[in-house]
Design a protein around this motif. Sequence first.
Motif, PDB file in Angstrom:
ATOM      1  N   LEU A  19      37.208  24.899  46.056  1.00 22.62           N
ATOM      2  CA  LEU A  19      38.282  25.514  45.211  1.00 22.62           C
ATOM      3  C   LEU A  19      37.521  26.646  44.397  1.00 22.62           C
ATOM      4  N   ALA A  24      40.278  26.550  50.001  1.00 25.41           N
ATOM      5  CA  ALA A  24      41.049  25.674  49.294  1.00 25.41           C
ATOM      6  C   ALA A  24      41.442  26.475  47.793  1.00 25.41           C
ATOM      7  N   GLY A  25      40.662  26.903  47.375  1.00 25.27           N
ATOM      8  CA  GLY A  25      40.871  27.842  46.142  1.00 25.27           C
ATOM      9  C   GLY A  25      41.688  28.984  46.128  1.00 25.27           C
ATOM     10  N   THR A  26      41.762  29.607  47.226  1.00 24.77           N
ATOM     11  CA  THR A  26      42.429  30.894  47.494  1.00 24.77           C
ATOM     12  C   THR A  26      44.006  30.087  47.878  1.00 24.77           C
ATOM     13  N   ILE A  27      44.004  29.082  48.831  1.00 27.18           N
ATOM     14  CA  ILE A  27      45.259  28.616  48.921  1.00 27.18           C
ATOM     15  C   ILE A  27      46.079  28.218  47.449  1.00 27.18           C
ATOM     16  N   ALA A  28      45.378  27.767  46.615  1.00 28.13           N
ATOM     17  CA  ALA A  28      46.145  27.425  45.179  1.00 28.13           C
ATOM     18  C   ALA A  28      46.447  28.627  44.528  1.00 28.13           C
ATOM     19  N   GLY A  29      45.676  29.603  44.420  1.00 25.86           N
ATOM     20  CA  GLY A  29      46.042  30.974  43.936  1.00 25.86           C
ATOM     21  C   GLY A  29      47.099  31.695  44.787  1.00 25.86           C
ATOM     22  N   THR A  31      49.383  30.337  46.469  1.00 25.11           N
ATOM     23  CA  THR A  31      50.467  29.476  46.313  1.00 25.11           C
ATOM     24  C   THR A  31      51.301  29.892  44.798  1.00 25.11           C
ATOM     25  N   ALA A  32      50.653  30.018  43.925  1.00 21.09           N
ATOM     26  CA  ALA A  32      51.141  30.336  42.576  1.00 21.09           C
ATOM     27  C   ALA A  32      51.488  31.946  42.782  1.00 21.09           C
ATOM     28  N   LEU A  46      48.000  32.702  53.220  1.00 23.21           N
ATOM     29  CA  LEU A  46      48.049  31.259  53.152  1.00 23.21           C
ATOM     30  C   LEU A  46      47.668  30.703  54.471  1.00 23.21           C
TER      31      LEU A  46
END
Length: 84
Positions: A19, A24-29, A31-32, A46
């Motif tokens: 993350l 994994a962290g890139t996906i979170a960012g 997605t936002a 993504l």
Amino acid sequence: MRGLWWGVVPAGDDTSFDLIDGCAGTIAGLTAWAAVRPAGAVTDALARCADRLVDQARPQPGGGTGWLPRPSPSAEWQPSRAGR
């Protein structure tokens, strides 16, 4: 693919998967970001991150699936202890 910013590791070169500095962290960012400004480039990024995580997933001895990260460049950084 080149990173969008200086120091960004392309998804296909990610070896930490976490993350903080991995896919994994890139996906979170992303997605936002996609929620407020959808774009094809965001969707493509993504997909590359998700594909990297799926491609590198490995069965774990105790069951389930996980990733065996290699140390990232940020993990090598240590704060200076000079003057303490």
